[in-house]
Design an enzyme around this catalytic site. Structure first.
Site, PDB file in Angstrom:
ATOM      1  N   HIS A  97      36.362  48.236  40.738  1.00 54.96           N
ATOM      2  CA  HIS A  97      36.175  46.797  40.879  1.00 54.96           C
ATOM      3  C   HIS A  97      34.780  46.476  41.439  1.00 54.96           C
ATOM      4  O   HIS A  97      34.112  45.547  41.002  1.00 54.96           O
ATOM      5  CB  HIS A  97      37.283  46.250  41.796  1.00 54.96           C
ATOM      6  CG  HIS A  97      37.109  44.820  42.185  1.00 54.96           C
ATOM      7  ND1 HIS A  97      36.672  44.447  43.435  1.00 54.96           N
ATOM      8  CD2 HIS A  97      37.285  43.676  41.487  1.00 54.96           C
ATOM      9  CE1 HIS A  97      36.602  43.131  43.490  1.00 54.96           C
ATOM     10  NE2 HIS A  97      36.974  42.635  42.328  1.00 54.96           N
ATOM     11  N   GLU A 133      32.289  46.822  38.772  1.00 50.06           N
ATOM     12  CA  GLU A 133      32.347  45.653  37.877  1.00 50.06           C
ATOM     13  C   GLU A 133      31.450  44.536  38.428  1.00 50.06           C
ATOM     14  O   GLU A 133      30.648  43.937  37.708  1.00 50.06           O
ATOM     15  CB  GLU A 133      33.798  45.183  37.762  1.00 50.06           C
ATOM     16  CG  GLU A 133      33.996  43.867  37.030  1.00 50.06           C
ATOM     17  CD  GLU A 133      34.924  42.917  37.764  1.00 50.06           C
ATOM     18  OE1 GLU A 133      34.463  41.825  38.150  1.00 50.06           O
ATOM     19  OE2 GLU A 133      36.115  43.259  37.965  1.00 50.06           O
ATOM     20  N   HIS A 134      31.568  44.261  39.742  1.00 53.55           N
ATOM     21  CA  HIS A 134      30.717  43.234  40.364  1.00 53.55           C
ATOM     22  C   HIS A 134      29.238  43.593  40.225  1.00 53.55           C
ATOM     23  O   HIS A 134      28.416  42.761  39.867  1.00 53.55           O
ATOM     24  CB  HIS A 134      31.043  43.123  41.866  1.00 53.55           C
ATOM     25  CG  HIS A 134      32.134  42.168  42.179  1.00 53.55           C
ATOM     26  ND1 HIS A 134      31.939  41.074  42.989  1.00 53.55           N
ATOM     27  CD2 HIS A 134      33.431  42.120  41.803  1.00 53.55           C
ATOM     28  CE1 HIS A 134      33.079  40.410  43.105  1.00 53.55           C
ATOM     29  NE2 HIS A 134      33.998  41.022  42.401  1.00 53.55           N
ATOM     30  N   GLU A 148      36.685  38.334  49.062  1.00 54.82           N
ATOM     31  CA  GLU A 148      37.663  38.340  47.968  1.00 54.82           C
ATOM     32  C   GLU A 148      38.965  39.004  48.455  1.00 54.82           C
ATOM     33  O   GLU A 148      40.062  38.527  48.188  1.00 54.82           O
ATOM     34  CB  GLU A 148      37.095  39.079  46.750  1.00 54.82           C
ATOM     35  CG  GLU A 148      37.979  38.964  45.517  1.00 54.82           C
ATOM     36  CD  GLU A 148      37.394  39.648  44.275  1.00 54.82           C
ATOM     37  OE1 GLU A 148      36.309  40.250  44.376  1.00 54.82           O
ATOM     38  OE2 GLU A 148      38.041  39.573  43.215  1.00 54.82           O
TER      39      GLU A 148
END
Lengths: 433, 428
Positions: free
Chosen positions: A69, A72-73, A145
């Protein structure tokens, strides 16, 4: 020119073109007369891939939770401090990305300038650029997040359920990781993961809309370089995952109005044949419709007694990585719902299923499948989801048709055994807090 | 966008948006009520009770079986607040007849909705006691569960505080104490009044036999004496006079900061597209000033975005942050607004915003429901411009227009949801 193969489903009136690009990338083009076009560029790499090596390596590499993840960012940041969003802004496309347990996907949709946006997509996802400074900055953003999901009852309910159902399966890992685990991430580990999993041979592109397959190939030719052939060995350490659930309950407290519950049914019987998996996945949905829809005795009894909220959801997940079913709603008394659930299932097993109910439920699942072809985004996502499980979205309608009452009846007995049930609960915060 | 439109009865209009690009059709039956606090509870509860059973299909199980038979038919309650209006009723998504092997899904689904709306299940001449009681509990649960989603909840709280003296602050769901007071008799009285006095708009998006559907729908009103009410338009507040500060303390891990602004723009003035353009540059996209600065440069949050409303002239900036960063985040947001006021907009930012808004408009054509929402809500504002028309308008806008929008913006209310300090939060 690549060799383009066409596949069509006449009943659905849908088709796709596919070719293997010389770079190693599999490409799928699904023509659809819509104003919007959609592209999804995805890699078979998600939160569960935290232990891996190349066949030429001696030892496995173990990486911190949440790295897929995080990657991905970070991929959105390009060399020179430019953000990929800024590039898409020039074409007007609306871009995004998501990471799940088993995949990472980069997406955009647009009404104009499709091929230009496609080039941007293929380009930024194949050009990583990380520095220690940008990694640190991202730790702050992803930290918030994670905090946001900490306050999110649905996310907490699901997280609790996975941790109750499974002992070893890596689906237990939170996709975003934890504040602690992401603090261990640095540029070197990111590059290592990138070079292992973002190899074009491990990826696929699916585009859906009013699109020309030859233009898609041209964009690939322009941007993509041939990928080195590598063999990645992934260790999921889940070979001896027990049949029974790990813990019967997973309970947490949050500021919610009413307790929320999710009953999970764990299943470890997963076929190696993708078509059989598709069949079982849809049969699980048909069974859910028969057992828990608004026509079911279970729903009506409990709703009439105000034991559950109006919305009782059910959903099955059945892929090569894991298989489970979830029934969820809100209730003042989740334990009462749980015992009624156990009783109800035993009763249904004794009574047997009836054909009228089966036919109506099958029709519902079949129609929902057809309905899912009304949005380019849905088609693209579902297509990749199926592809990564070895299946073909255009085969699903025929597979659903082939499901029989007998098959579903057997499934009821195979799936529903009390040792395989667990429940996750999110309670309102108790007074003493 | 609207191909045909017919008045079926006094202030009952049926509108047809024809398209064959979908495998499904969309139908909605909508009552239009003034958004006033003594009506919201009734308006919210009525569709829920109607969906529980009717004369022909008395139980939810009967209805659901029929929906399964109609190829996974979906009928759901609609309840939207739009400016001074509350729009409620039933809407359906249905498989097109091409895929239903001879079953007339379209006519039968609309027939089912008509049965629910016009031939409800009655006991002693009023609604069923059991269904009314059950759905009251259900609605109260829905109202109380609003707090579960803190992102949305904090924005609702801001709106409530900001619009205390306006209709826009009224919750469309109604208040718990008002729901509790409803009886099967009072709900039935409200139902009768709603059927005869509220303006009604009916939409079909997809492919149908328009004449046949119109006749069927018109016949439902044969025995209803229609005396429609007129809903008065309300004025929006264009400018804030002073800044209200509101703080709520709850057991949360992340702080929610929401800023409410008065914009002075709404659809009716025909210049709403300028507000949308401004919003795109300011905080509506991942290349906006808020995203690029408050999130990317300052690393303060995962989300920081601005949202504008086409009807009430309000813009909300929402963000999730550490409790201790409230002042820093608030200042950073204001600083970005001031930058636009001072004309700090590059040609690139402007072009991106323009393209992105065009993209958003054109995407309306790819969903039956968004087409309906566009035509319906803009229609209520007196506009019949299509998404393509709006694209043309966008192309005439200038950077100076965006600067002017920013100059009109005034901060009205700052809302902050923060956690209980220094207490042990149970992590489960």
């Amino acid at each position: 020119m690549a060799n383009i193969i066409t596949k069509e489903n006449k009943m659905l009136n849908e088709k796709y073109y596919t070719f293997k690009h010389k770079s190693g990338l599999e490409v799928y083009v699904i023509p659809k007369k819509m104003t919007t076009s959609y592209a999804i560029f995805a890699t078979r790499y998600g939160a569960i891939d935290n232990k891996f090596k190349l066949d030429t390596d001696k030892d496995f590499t173990i990486v911190p939770d949440g790295i897929a993840h995080f990657l991905e960012h970070k991929l959105f940041e390009c060399e020179g401090g430019i953000d990929a969003f800024e590039l898409f802004a020039k074409t007007g496309a609306s871009a995004n990305a998501f990471t799940s347990n088993t995949m990472t996907a980069y997406i955009f949709s647009c009404a104009e300038n499709f091929y230009e946006s496609l080039e941007i997509l293929l380009d930024f996802a194949t050009h990583p650029y990380f520095t220690e400074k940008t990694v640190q900055k991202e730790q702050g953003i992803i930290g918030q997040e994670i905090r946001m999901y900490d306050d999110h009852p649905g996310a907490r309910l699901n997280k609790g359920l996975m941790k109750a159902l499974y002992e070893k399966n890596k689906i237990r890992i939170d996709v975003a990781g934890t504040i602690e685990s992401i603090s261990e991430i640095n540029a070197d580990i990111l590059y290592k993961c990138y070079n292992t999993f973002y190899n074009l041979n491990n990826m696929a592109l699916c585009v859906c809309g009013d699109i020309d397959v030859n233009e898609v190939e041209k964009a690939c030719d322009k941007i993509l370089k041939e990928a080195e052939k590598i063999t990645v060995i992934r260790d999921y350490e889940d070979e001896d995952e027990p049949k029974s659930v790990y813990r019967k309950r997973s309970i947490c407290e949050l500021d919610v109005a009413k307790p929320m519950f999710a009953i999970g049914i764990k299943d470890i019987k997963i076929s190696r044949d993708p078509k059989e998996r598709t069949k079982k996945a849809y049969a699980m949905e048909i069974l859910n419709e028969m057992l828990f829809s608004q026509s079911s005795k279970f729903y009506n009894d409990l709703y009439n007694e105000n034991l559950i909220a109006q919305d009782l959801s059910s959903g099955a997940e059945h892929t090569k990585y894991c298989s489970f079913n979830v029934i969820s709603s809100e209730s003042e008394n989740p334990e009462e719902v749980y015992s009624r659930f156990v009783e109800y299932i035993e009763e249904r097993k004794k009574q047997g299923l009836n054909n009228e109910e089966f036919e109506l439920s099958k029709r519902t699942v079949y129609a929902s499948h057809i309905k899912s072809f009304d949005s380019v985004e849905n088609i693209g996502d579902n297509f990749i989801y199926n592809l990564f499980d070895g299946a073909d979205l255009l085969d699903a309608a025929d597979i659903i048709s082939s499901i029989t009452l007998d098959y579903v009846e057997k499934l009821l007995h195979q799936l529903y055994q009390e040792e395989c049930y667990a429940m996750s609960i999110v309670n309102p915060i108790s007074e003493e807090n | 966008m609207i191909k045909k439109s017919v008045e079926l009865a006094n202030d009952v209009v049926f509108k047809y948006i024809e398209t064959d690009k979908f495998k499904t059709n969309y139908f909605s039956f909508n009552f239009i009520s003034p958004l006033v606090s003594d009506k919201t509870a009734y308006n919210s509860l009525l569709p829920l009770v109607l969906m529980r059973g009717c004369e022909k299909y008395p139980t939810q199980a009967d209805i659901n079986k029929k929906l399964q038979y109609l190829y996974s038919g979906e009928i759901v309650a609609r309840n939207d607040a739009f400016g001074e209006y509350q729009i409620f009723g039933l809407k359906a998504n249905m498989l097109d007849n091409r895929y239903s092997q001879g079953t007339d899904v379209t006519m039968e689904t609309v027939d089912l909705i008509c049965n629910m709306l016009f031939k409800p299940l009655l006991e002693n001449g009023v609604f069923s006691e059991k269904y009314t009681r059950g759905e009251k509990i259900n609605l109260i649960d829905i109202i109380e569960s609003e707090r579960n989603n803190k992102t949305k909840y904090s924005m609702e709280r801001l709106k409530e505080e900001m619009c205390q003296n306006e209709v826009f602050g009224i919750s469309k769901l109604g208040k718990v104490e008002n729901v509790q007071k409803i009886t099967p008799q009072s709900l039935y009285n409200a139902y009768k009044e709603i059927l005869s006095t509220y303006p009604i708009e009916i939409y079909f998006v997809g492919k149908c036999d328009f004449e046949k559907l119109s006749n069927m729908l018109a016949s439902q009103f044969n025995s209803i004496g229609r005396k429609p009410i007129t809903i008065n338009k309300v004025k929006t507040i264009e400018k804030a006079t002073n800044v209200k500060q509101i703080v709520d303390i709850e057991n949360v891990k992340q702080g929610k900061l929401c800023l409410g602004f008065r914009t002075g723009y709404k659809v009716e003035d025909n210049k709403y597209y300028l507000l949308q353009l401004f919003n795109e540059v300011f905080g509506g996209s991942p290349t906006s000033k808020l995203f690029m600065n408050v999130r990317e440069k300052m690393s303060l949050c995962y989300y920081c975005r601005s949202i504008v409303n086409q009807r009430n002239g309000i813009m909300i900036v929402a963000s999730g942050i550490e409790f201790s960063n409230k002042e820093i985040a608030e200042n950073a947001i204001i600083e970005q607004l001031n930058a636009i006021k001072n004309g700090d907009i590059t040609l690139e930012e402007f072009e991106s915003a323009r393209k992105s808004i065009r993209n958003g408009y054109l995407q309306v054509y790819d969903s039956a429901e968004s087409m309906e929402t566009w035509a319906f809500f803009r229609g209520l504002c007196g506009s019949n411009a299509t998404p393509t028309d709006e694209c043309d308008k966008i192309d005439t806008a200038t950077i100076n227009d965006i600067k002017n929008v920013a100059a009109k913006m005034t901060l009205d209310t700052v809302y902050f949801l923060k956690g209980i300090e220094k207490s042990e939060v149970n992590n489960g």
